[in-house]
Motif scaffolding. Structure first.
Motif, PDB file in Angstrom:
ATOM      1  N   ARG A  78      59.694 -33.335 -48.685  1.00  0.00           N
ATOM      2  CA  ARG A  78      58.299 -32.913 -48.857  1.00  0.00           C
ATOM      3  C   ARG A  78      58.028 -31.798 -47.863  1.00  0.00           C
ATOM      4  O   ARG A  78      58.379 -31.908 -46.693  1.00  0.00           O
ATOM      5  CB  ARG A  78      57.353 -34.091 -48.626  1.00  0.00           C
ATOM      6  N   THR A  79      57.397 -30.735 -48.329  1.00  0.00           N
ATOM      7  CA  THR A  79      57.067 -29.620 -47.452  1.00  0.00           C
ATOM      8  C   THR A  79      55.838 -29.967 -46.610  1.00  0.00           C
ATOM      9  O   THR A  79      54.986 -30.757 -47.031  1.00  0.00           O
ATOM     10  CB  THR A  79      56.794 -28.339 -48.269  1.00  0.00           C
ATOM     11  N   PRO A  80      55.735 -29.391 -45.419  1.00  0.00           N
ATOM     12  CA  PRO A  80      54.575 -29.666 -44.567  1.00  0.00           C
ATOM     13  C   PRO A  80      53.307 -29.020 -45.134  1.00  0.00           C
ATOM     14  O   PRO A  80      53.380 -28.186 -46.023  1.00  0.00           O
ATOM     15  CB  PRO A  80      54.956 -29.035 -43.226  1.00  0.00           C
ATOM     16  N   PRO A  81      52.148 -29.409 -44.603  1.00  0.00           N
ATOM     17  CA  PRO A  81      50.886 -28.797 -45.042  1.00  0.00           C
ATOM     18  C   PRO A  81      50.880 -27.291 -44.770  1.00  0.00           C
ATOM     19  O   PRO A  81      51.666 -26.778 -43.980  1.00  0.00           O
ATOM     20  CB  PRO A  81      49.829 -29.492 -44.194  1.00  0.00           C
ATOM     21  N   ALA A  82      49.968 -26.599 -45.422  1.00  0.00           N
ATOM     22  CA  ALA A  82      49.838 -25.153 -45.253  1.00  0.00           C
ATOM     23  C   ALA A  82      49.450 -24.815 -43.823  1.00  0.00           C
ATOM     24  O   ALA A  82      48.827 -25.618 -43.121  1.00  0.00           O
ATOM     25  CB  ALA A  82      48.785 -24.614 -46.217  1.00  0.00           C
ATOM     26  N   GLY A  83      49.827 -23.616 -43.385  1.00  0.00           N
ATOM     27  CA  GLY A  83      49.423 -23.134 -42.068  1.00  0.00           C
ATOM     28  C   GLY A  83      47.913 -23.169 -41.937  1.00  0.00           C
ATOM     29  O   GLY A  83      47.193 -22.911 -42.900  1.00  0.00           O
ATOM     30  N   GLY A  84      47.418 -23.525 -40.760  1.00  0.00           N
ATOM     31  CA  GLY A  84      45.986 -23.625 -40.541  1.00  0.00           C
ATOM     32  C   GLY A  84      45.418 -24.982 -40.912  1.00  0.00           C
ATOM     33  O   GLY A  84      44.227 -25.212 -40.768  1.00  0.00           O
ATOM     34  N   SER A  85      46.264 -25.859 -41.394  1.00  0.00           N
ATOM     35  CA  SER A  85      45.818 -27.206 -41.745  1.00  0.00           C
ATOM     36  C   SER A  85      45.323 -27.919 -40.493  1.00  0.00           C
ATOM     37  O   SER A  85      45.794 -27.678 -39.392  1.00  0.00           O
ATOM     38  CB  SER A  85      46.978 -27.988 -42.363  1.00  0.00           C
ATOM     39  N   ASP A  86      44.349 -28.785 -40.663  1.00  0.00           N
ATOM     40  CA  ASP A  86      43.806 -29.541 -39.527  1.00  0.00           C
ATOM     41  C   ASP A  86      44.784 -30.573 -38.988  1.00  0.00           C
ATOM     42  O   ASP A  86      44.614 -31.077 -37.892  1.00  0.00           O
ATOM     43  CB  ASP A  86      42.511 -30.252 -39.935  1.00  0.00           C
ATOM     44  N   GLU A  87      45.774 -30.921 -39.783  1.00  0.00           N
ATOM     45  CA  GLU A  87      46.673 -31.991 -39.360  1.00  0.00           C
ATOM     46  C   GLU A  87      48.112 -31.679 -39.737  1.00  0.00           C
ATOM     47  O   GLU A  87      48.422 -31.396 -40.882  1.00  0.00           O
ATOM     48  CB  GLU A  87      46.262 -33.294 -40.027  1.00  0.00           C
ATOM     49  N   LEU A  88      48.960 -31.720 -38.747  1.00  0.00           N
ATOM     50  CA  LEU A  88      50.394 -31.591 -38.956  1.00  0.00           C
ATOM     51  C   LEU A  88      51.072 -32.537 -37.982  1.00  0.00           C
ATOM     52  O   LEU A  88      50.911 -32.412 -36.769  1.00  0.00           O
ATOM     53  CB  LEU A  88      50.881 -30.157 -38.714  1.00  0.00           C
ATOM     54  N   LYS A  89      51.761 -33.514 -38.511  1.00  0.00           N
ATOM     55  CA  LYS A  89      52.443 -34.492 -37.660  1.00  0.00           C
ATOM     56  C   LYS A  89      53.915 -34.123 -37.609  1.00  0.00           C
ATOM     57  O   LYS A  89      54.572 -34.044 -38.640  1.00  0.00           O
ATOM     58  CB  LYS A  89      52.275 -35.887 -38.242  1.00  0.00           C
ATOM     59  N   PHE A  90      54.424 -33.884 -36.398  1.00  0.00           N
ATOM     60  CA  PHE A  90      55.824 -33.507 -36.283  1.00  0.00           C
ATOM     61  C   PHE A  90      56.470 -34.166 -35.075  1.00  0.00           C
ATOM     62  O   PHE A  90      55.807 -34.592 -34.143  1.00  0.00           O
ATOM     63  CB  PHE A  90      55.984 -31.990 -36.208  1.00  0.00           C
ATOM     64  N   LEU A  91      57.787 -34.266 -35.136  1.00  0.00           N
ATOM     65  CA  LEU A  91      58.599 -34.751 -34.023  1.00  0.00           C
ATOM     66  C   LEU A  91      59.398 -33.574 -33.496  1.00  0.00           C
ATOM     67  O   LEU A  91      59.868 -32.746 -34.266  1.00  0.00           O
ATOM     68  CB  LEU A  91      59.583 -35.820 -34.489  1.00  0.00           C
ATOM     69  N   ALA A  92      59.559 -33.516 -32.198  1.00  0.00           N
ATOM     70  CA  ALA A  92      60.431 -32.515 -31.580  1.00  0.00           C
ATOM     71  C   ALA A  92      61.318 -33.238 -30.573  1.00  0.00           C
ATOM     72  O   ALA A  92      60.833 -34.029 -29.766  1.00  0.00           O
ATOM     73  CB  ALA A  92      59.610 -31.434 -30.890  1.00  0.00           C
ATOM     74  N   PHE A  93      62.614 -33.013 -30.654  1.00  0.00           N
ATOM     75  CA  PHE A  93      63.537 -33.633 -29.703  1.00  0.00           C
ATOM     76  C   PHE A  93      64.777 -32.769 -29.582  1.00  0.00           C
ATOM     77  O   PHE A  93      65.049 -31.913 -30.410  1.00  0.00           O
ATOM     78  CB  PHE A  93      63.908 -35.061 -30.133  1.00  0.00           C
ATOM     79  N   GLY A  94      65.528 -32.988 -28.533  1.00  0.00           N
ATOM     80  CA  GLY A  94      66.777 -32.256 -28.345  1.00  0.00           C
ATOM     81  C   GLY A  94      67.459 -32.664 -27.064  1.00  0.00           C
ATOM     82  O   GLY A  94      66.847 -33.279 -26.184  1.00  0.00           O
ATOM     83  N   ASP A  95      68.734 -32.335 -26.979  1.00  0.00           N
ATOM     84  CA  ASP A  95      69.547 -32.649 -25.794  1.00  0.00           C
ATOM     85  C   ASP A  95      69.394 -34.102 -25.378  1.00  0.00           C
ATOM     86  O   ASP A  95      69.182 -34.418 -24.219  1.00  0.00           O
ATOM     87  CB  ASP A  95      69.194 -31.721 -24.629  1.00  0.00           C
ATOM     88  N   MET A  96      69.505 -34.998 -26.347  1.00  0.00           N
ATOM     89  CA  MET A  96      69.285 -36.417 -26.077  1.00  0.00           C
ATOM     90  C   MET A  96      70.540 -37.152 -25.655  1.00  0.00           C
ATOM     91  O   MET A  96      70.483 -38.307 -25.284  1.00  0.00           O
ATOM     92  CB  MET A  96      68.692 -37.095 -27.303  1.00  0.00           C
ATOM     93  N   GLY A  97      71.687 -36.504 -25.714  1.00  0.00           N
ATOM     94  CA  GLY A  97      72.939 -37.151 -25.374  1.00  0.00           C
ATOM     95  C   GLY A  97      73.520 -37.845 -26.583  1.00  0.00           C
ATOM     96  O   GLY A  97      73.127 -37.589 -27.717  1.00  0.00           O
ATOM     97  N   LYS A  98      74.468 -38.749 -26.343  1.00  0.00           N
ATOM     98  CA  LYS A  98      75.115 -39.455 -27.440  1.00  0.00           C
ATOM     99  C   LYS A  98      75.624 -40.803 -26.968  1.00  0.00           C
ATOM    100  O   LYS A  98      75.895 -41.007 -25.784  1.00  0.00           O
ATOM    101  CB  LYS A  98      76.278 -38.648 -28.003  1.00  0.00           C
ATOM    102  N   ALA A  99      75.721 -41.731 -27.889  1.00  0.00           N
ATOM    103  CA  ALA A  99      76.265 -43.055 -27.625  1.00  0.00           C
ATOM    104  C   ALA A  99      76.577 -43.696 -28.969  1.00  0.00           C
ATOM    105  O   ALA A  99      75.961 -43.360 -29.971  1.00  0.00           O
ATOM    106  CB  ALA A  99      75.269 -43.912 -26.848  1.00  0.00           C
ATOM    107  N   PRO A 100      77.523 -44.635 -29.005  1.00  0.00           N
ATOM    108  CA  PRO A 100      77.843 -45.301 -30.269  1.00  0.00           C
ATOM    109  C   PRO A 100      76.803 -46.363 -30.619  1.00  0.00           C
ATOM    110  O   PRO A 100      76.233 -46.986 -29.740  1.00  0.00           O
ATOM    111  CB  PRO A 100      79.198 -45.938 -29.990  1.00  0.00           C
ATOM    112  N   ARG A 101      76.549 -46.549 -31.916  1.00  0.00           N
ATOM    113  CA  ARG A 101      75.648 -47.617 -32.371  1.00  0.00           C
ATOM    114  C   ARG A 101      76.434 -48.848 -32.787  1.00  0.00           C
ATOM    115  O   ARG A 101      75.860 -49.812 -33.249  1.00  0.00           O
ATOM    116  CB  ARG A 101      74.807 -47.124 -33.541  1.00  0.00           C
ATOM    117  N   ASP A 102      77.748 -48.802 -32.646  1.00  0.00           N
ATOM    118  CA  ASP A 102      78.580 -49.941 -33.012  1.00  0.00           C
ATOM    119  C   ASP A 102      79.452 -50.309 -31.809  1.00  0.00           C
ATOM    120  O   ASP A 102      79.120 -49.990 -30.688  1.00  0.00           O
ATOM    121  CB  ASP A 102      79.419 -49.618 -34.246  1.00  0.00           C
ATOM    122  N   TYR A 103      80.562 -50.963 -32.040  1.00  0.00           N
ATOM    123  CA  TYR A 103      81.419 -51.406 -30.944  1.00  0.00           C
ATOM    124  C   TYR A 103      82.529 -50.413 -30.620  1.00  0.00           C
ATOM    125  O   TYR A 103      83.537 -50.769 -30.033  1.00  0.00           O
ATOM    126  CB  TYR A 103      82.023 -52.774 -31.274  1.00  0.00           C
TER     127      TYR A 103
END
Length: 125
Positions: free
Chosen positions: A53-78
């Motif tokens: 789904r594309t985000p709302p148009a520019g100038g919209s009153d509401e845009l919910k976003f996540l920003a992340f980076g350089d979080m490292g790494k680890a296994p989710r299993d054994y």
């Protein structure tokens, strides 16, 4: 680029074939709309249908976003992994929880997307 075309050490011990990387430009996308696509070829095969789904148009009153980076790494299993950074597990879980809640319009990944250290996962026996 297929790894068999890569020089040493990228095709040697600890590395694996990443497969194909597809790049595409999508034109004519409208804001706040759902779209779907597939990727691949007749010779290799096609992916399942993927929806986004594309985000709302520019100038919209509401845009919910996540920003992340350089979080490292680890296994989710054994598995054993080189350079384990367990804080990355809580980051990716929080990102997954937000996505699953349906409260996210866009995600911005700002940082390293590959931690290619030359070591494959080795499972503990």
């Amino acid at each position: 680029m297929k790894s068999s075309a890569l020089p040493s050490p990228a095709k040697d011990f600890g590395w694996h074939d990443p497969g194909f990387i597809h790049t595409v430009v999508m034109r004519g996308l409208k804001p706040s709309s759902s779209f779907s696509y597939r990727y691949g070829s007749d010779s290799v095969g096609w992916s399942d249908q993927i929806q986004f789904r594309t985000p709302p148009a520019g100038g919209s009153d509401e845009l919910k976003f996540l920003a992340f980076g350089d979080m490292g790494k680890a296994p989710r299993d054994y598995s054993a992994m080189h350079y384990i950074q367990p804080g990355s597990l809580s980051v990716i879980q929080a990102v997954a929880d937000e996505i699953n809640s349906g409260n996210v319009d866009s995600i911005f990944h700002i940082g390293d997307i590959s931690y290619a250290t030359g070591f494959l996962l080795a499972y503990r026996l």
